[in-house]
Design a protein around this motif. Structure first.
Motif: not given
Length: 277
Positions: A146-168, A223-225
């Motif tokens: 992942m590019p700098d600043g785009e780890s899931l932990e950093e993005l999840a800190a916004h506590h908005c809706t997360l649609c997480i692809f390719l990660s099941i 193949q899961s969201m």
């Protein structure tokens, strides 16, 4: 003269969810290269009997671009049929660049994303007034960093809706990242496997504490969201903030307010105030 290569989003799985434009292109194509590991073969049912059809699941990127260039030299319309939307987690630009270099015209037809299809399957809204107005489409780091600043932990800190692809297959990393970002153990999570695929769709509902075990029990490994959102389950909430746009006290250019707004009732002298959504 070269034909045009059309990158067409086949949608999430149900062949009826391809766009009308995409279906028409499939019907007139002289050659179709489809992602057989992800796109339902039923999406090819509109292809002409003499259309050349190839599955790209065992091809390298170079083999795919060579195939498209070769068939564009003899066909007016060539379709690259991709899952979901071509611009989301697809090798769109990687395939367009060699086509550009070869002088082959390119067009893109958008498709329904699995994020939208998953929310529809679960009858969930990804945004709600006064809950969250933001969606993040992302994935967990695997072999692709992942590019700098785009780890899931950093993005999840916004506590908005997360649609997480390719990660099941990395659900442990997903749940660990949400916990590190401050999500509670009872935060709702929905996992949709093969959203919209006839006879194959599975929906698993759980919480941050339970979702990994529930997915393992359901044998969901591909193949899961994954959707994590404060809006999940709102269908059953007893109180819900309503959209101001449809409020009877809200005036806009298509409708005059039919009842006074709460602000005007509280201050009857504020008749010149402008109401905003």
């Amino acid at each position: 003269m070269s034909g045009t290569v059309w990158f067409v989003g086949a949608g999430p799985g149900d062949p009826d969810l391809i766009t009308v434009k995409g279906r028409d292109l499939v019907a007139r194509a002289g050659a179709i290269l489809y992602a057989g590991s992800l796109v339902s073969a039923a999406a090819l049912s509109w292809a002409a009997p003499d259309c050349v059809v190839a599955d790209s699941k065992d091809m390298t990127l170079e083999q795919m671009s060579d195939w498209l260039i070769a068939h564009a030299s003899r066909c007016d319309t060539v379709v690259r049929l991709q899952t979901g939307d071509p611009g989301l987690y697809g090798a769109l630009i990687e395939l367009v660049q060699p086509l550009d270099a070869a002088g082959v015209p390119v067009q893109v037809v958008p498709g329904v994303s699995s994020a939208m299809a998953s929310a529809a399957a679960a009858v969930e809204s990804l945004t709600l007034p006064e809950v969250t107005q933001t969606m993040i489409f992302t994935r967990v780091e695997g072999r692709t960093p992942m590019p700098d600043g785009e780890s899931l932990e950093e993005l999840a800190a916004h506590h908005c809706t997360l649609c997480i692809f390719l990660s099941i297959t990395l659900m442990g990393k997903v749940t660990a990242s949400l916990r590190a970002a401050g999500w509670s153990e009872d935060a709702p999570i929905v996992v949709v496997h093969k959203a919209s695929w006839p006879g194959e769709e599975k929906i698993v509902r759980g919480t941050l504490a339970t979702i990994q075990a529930l997915c393992r029990e359901a044998k969901i490994v591909s193949q899961s969201m994954i959707i994590a959102s404060p809006t999940l389950g709102a269908r059953h909430w007893t109180t819900l903030a309503k959209s101001k746009l449809y409020d009877a006290s809200f005036t806009h250019r298509f409708r005059r307010a039919s009842v006074p707004s709460a602000a005007l009732v509280a201050d009857p002298h504020a008749s010149s105030m402008k109401e905003l959504p």
